[in-house]
Design a protein around this motif. Structure first.
Motif, mmCIF file in Angstrom:
data_model
loop_
_atom_site.group_PDB
_atom_site.id
_atom_site.type_symbol
_atom_site.label_atom_id
_atom_site.label_comp_id
_atom_site.label_asym_id
_atom_site.label_seq_id
_atom_site.Cartn_x
_atom_site.Cartn_y
_atom_site.Cartn_z
ATOM 1 N N VAL A 44 30.519 23.118 12.499
ATOM 2 C CA VAL A 44 31.340 24.327 12.332
ATOM 3 C C VAL A 44 30.563 25.363 11.537
ATOM 4 O O VAL A 44 30.568 26.558 11.864
ATOM 5 N N PHE A 45 29.887 24.918 10.506
ATOM 6 C CA PHE A 45 29.127 25.845 9.672
ATOM 7 C C PHE A 45 27.951 26.452 10.430
ATOM 8 O O PHE A 45 27.510 27.555 10.103
ATOM 9 N N ARG A 46 27.438 25.776 11.434
ATOM 10 C CA ARG A 46 26.389 26.389 12.269
ATOM 11 C C ARG A 46 26.946 27.611 12.997
ATOM 12 O O ARG A 46 26.253 28.604 13.170
ATOM 13 N N TYR A 47 28.183 27.516 13.431
ATOM 14 C CA TYR A 47 28.833 28.671 14.057
ATOM 15 C C TYR A 47 28.997 29.791 13.041
ATOM 16 O O TYR A 47 28.795 30.965 13.364
ATOM 17 N N VAL A 48 29.375 29.452 11.824
ATOM 18 C CA VAL A 48 29.525 30.455 10.771
ATOM 19 C C VAL A 48 28.185 31.148 10.528
ATOM 20 O O VAL A 48 28.148 32.366 10.321
ATOM 21 N N ASP A 49 27.090 30.400 10.574
ATOM 22 C CA ASP A 49 25.771 31.003 10.385
ATOM 23 C C ASP A 49 25.518 32.101 11.408
ATOM 24 O O ASP A 49 24.957 33.144 11.095
ATOM 25 N N LEU A 50 25.924 31.861 12.638
ATOM 26 C CA LEU A 50 25.669 32.826 13.703
ATOM 27 C C LEU A 50 26.714 33.938 13.765
ATOM 28 O O LEU A 50 26.379 35.088 14.010
ATOM 29 N N PHE A 51 27.971 33.602 13.535
ATOM 30 C CA PHE A 51 29.043 34.562 13.749
ATOM 31 C C PHE A 51 29.656 35.110 12.471
ATOM 32 O O PHE A 51 30.459 36.042 12.524
ATOM 33 N N GLY A 52 29.323 34.568 11.332
ATOM 34 C CA GLY A 52 29.949 34.956 10.068
ATOM 35 C C GLY A 52 29.726 36.393 9.663
ATOM 36 O O GLY A 52 30.482 36.935 8.857
ATOM 37 N N HIS A 53 28.709 37.045 10.215
ATOM 38 C CA HIS A 53 28.442 38.447 9.869
ATOM 39 C C HIS A 53 29.323 39.417 10.663
ATOM 40 O O HIS A 53 29.361 40.605 10.371
ATOM 41 N N LEU A 54 30.038 38.896 11.657
ATOM 42 C CA LEU A 54 30.877 39.760 12.486
ATOM 43 C C LEU A 54 32.122 40.188 11.727
ATOM 44 O O LEU A 54 32.670 39.421 10.932
ATOM 45 N N PRO A 55 32.583 41.405 11.971
ATOM 46 C CA PRO A 55 33.811 41.871 11.297
ATOM 47 C C PRO A 55 34.976 40.909 11.544
ATOM 48 O O PRO A 55 35.208 40.478 12.666
ATOM 49 N N GLY A 56 35.648 40.561 10.482
ATOM 50 C CA GLY A 56 36.797 39.670 10.574
ATOM 51 C C GLY A 56 36.451 38.188 10.557
ATOM 52 O O GLY A 56 37.335 37.355 10.483
ATOM 53 N N LEU A 57 35.180 37.863 10.628
ATOM 54 C CA LEU A 57 34.781 36.456 10.637
ATOM 55 C C LEU A 57 33.989 36.054 9.396
ATOM 56 O O LEU A 57 33.406 34.985 9.351
ATOM 57 N N ASN A 58 33.983 36.897 8.392
ATOM 58 C CA ASN A 58 33.256 36.598 7.153
ATOM 59 C C ASN A 58 34.199 36.014 6.102
ATOM 60 O O ASN A 58 34.117 36.334 4.932
ATOM 61 N N PHE A 59 35.065 35.124 6.550
ATOM 62 C CA PHE A 59 36.103 34.559 5.684
ATOM 63 C C PHE A 59 35.554 33.720 4.542
ATOM 64 O O PHE A 59 36.225 33.524 3.547
ATOM 65 N N LEU A 60 34.332 33.206 4.659
ATOM 66 C CA LEU A 60 33.796 32.361 3.587
ATOM 67 C C LEU A 60 33.476 33.155 2.318
ATOM 68 O O LEU A 60 33.352 32.569 1.248
ATOM 69 N N GLU A 61 33.354 34.461 2.445
ATOM 70 C CA GLU A 61 33.114 35.281 1.249
ATOM 71 C C GLU A 61 34.227 35.108 0.229
ATOM 72 O O GLU A 61 33.994 35.207 -0.963
ATOM 73 N N ALA A 62 35.414 34.839 0.702
ATOM 74 C CA ALA A 62 36.565 34.672 -0.192
ATOM 75 C C ALA A 62 36.723 33.229 -0.664
ATOM 76 O O ALA A 62 37.656 32.942 -1.414
ATOM 77 N N MET A 63 35.832 32.346 -0.237
ATOM 78 C CA MET A 63 35.924 30.926 -0.594
ATOM 79 C C MET A 63 34.590 30.428 -1.149
ATOM 80 O O MET A 63 33.819 29.773 -0.450
ATOM 81 N N PRO A 64 34.304 30.732 -2.403
ATOM 82 C CA PRO A 64 33.007 30.364 -2.963
ATOM 83 C C PRO A 64 32.742 28.858 -2.984
ATOM 84 O O PRO A 64 31.594 28.433 -2.803
ATOM 85 N N GLU A 65 33.778 28.054 -3.152
ATOM 86 C CA GLU A 65 33.575 26.601 -3.171
ATOM 87 C C GLU A 65 33.133 26.099 -1.795
ATOM 88 O O GLU A 65 32.237 25.260 -1.686
#
Length: 83
Positions: free
Chosen positions: A9-30
């Motif tokens: 799942v985190f591999r997907y975040v690596d590729l798509f996390g910069h897209l608007p609305g998909l950077n949800f991990l910024e709010a979850m530091p843990e």
């Protein structure tokens, strides 16, 4: 077992996390710290080919869906999978 389930799942975040609305991990530091710790594991890094990000990117573009359109509109992701 949870690590094995979330590493892909985190591999997907690596590729798509910069897209608007998909950077949800910024709010979850843990979760972000956990993601980085998983990425550092040799078993996780070696679980996919070096060109996995490019393959995933091409696969999504080939589907021509909403995610593909978002990728086309966004700046290209950083190359390489190991940081």
């Amino acid at each position: 077992m949870v690590d094995a389930a979330f590493a892909p799942v985190f591999r997907y975040v690596d590729l798509f996390g910069h897209l608007p609305g998909l950077n949800f991990l910024e709010a979850m530091p843990e979760v972000s710290r956990w993601r980085k710790a998983l990425q550092a594991r040799l078993s996780v890094r070696n679980a996919v080919a070096d060109d996995y990000p490019q393959r995933l990117h091409a696969f999504v573009l080939g589907k021509r869906g909403a995610l593909a359109r978002a990728l086309l509109l966004a700046a290209p992701p950083a190359s390489g999978r190991r940081s």
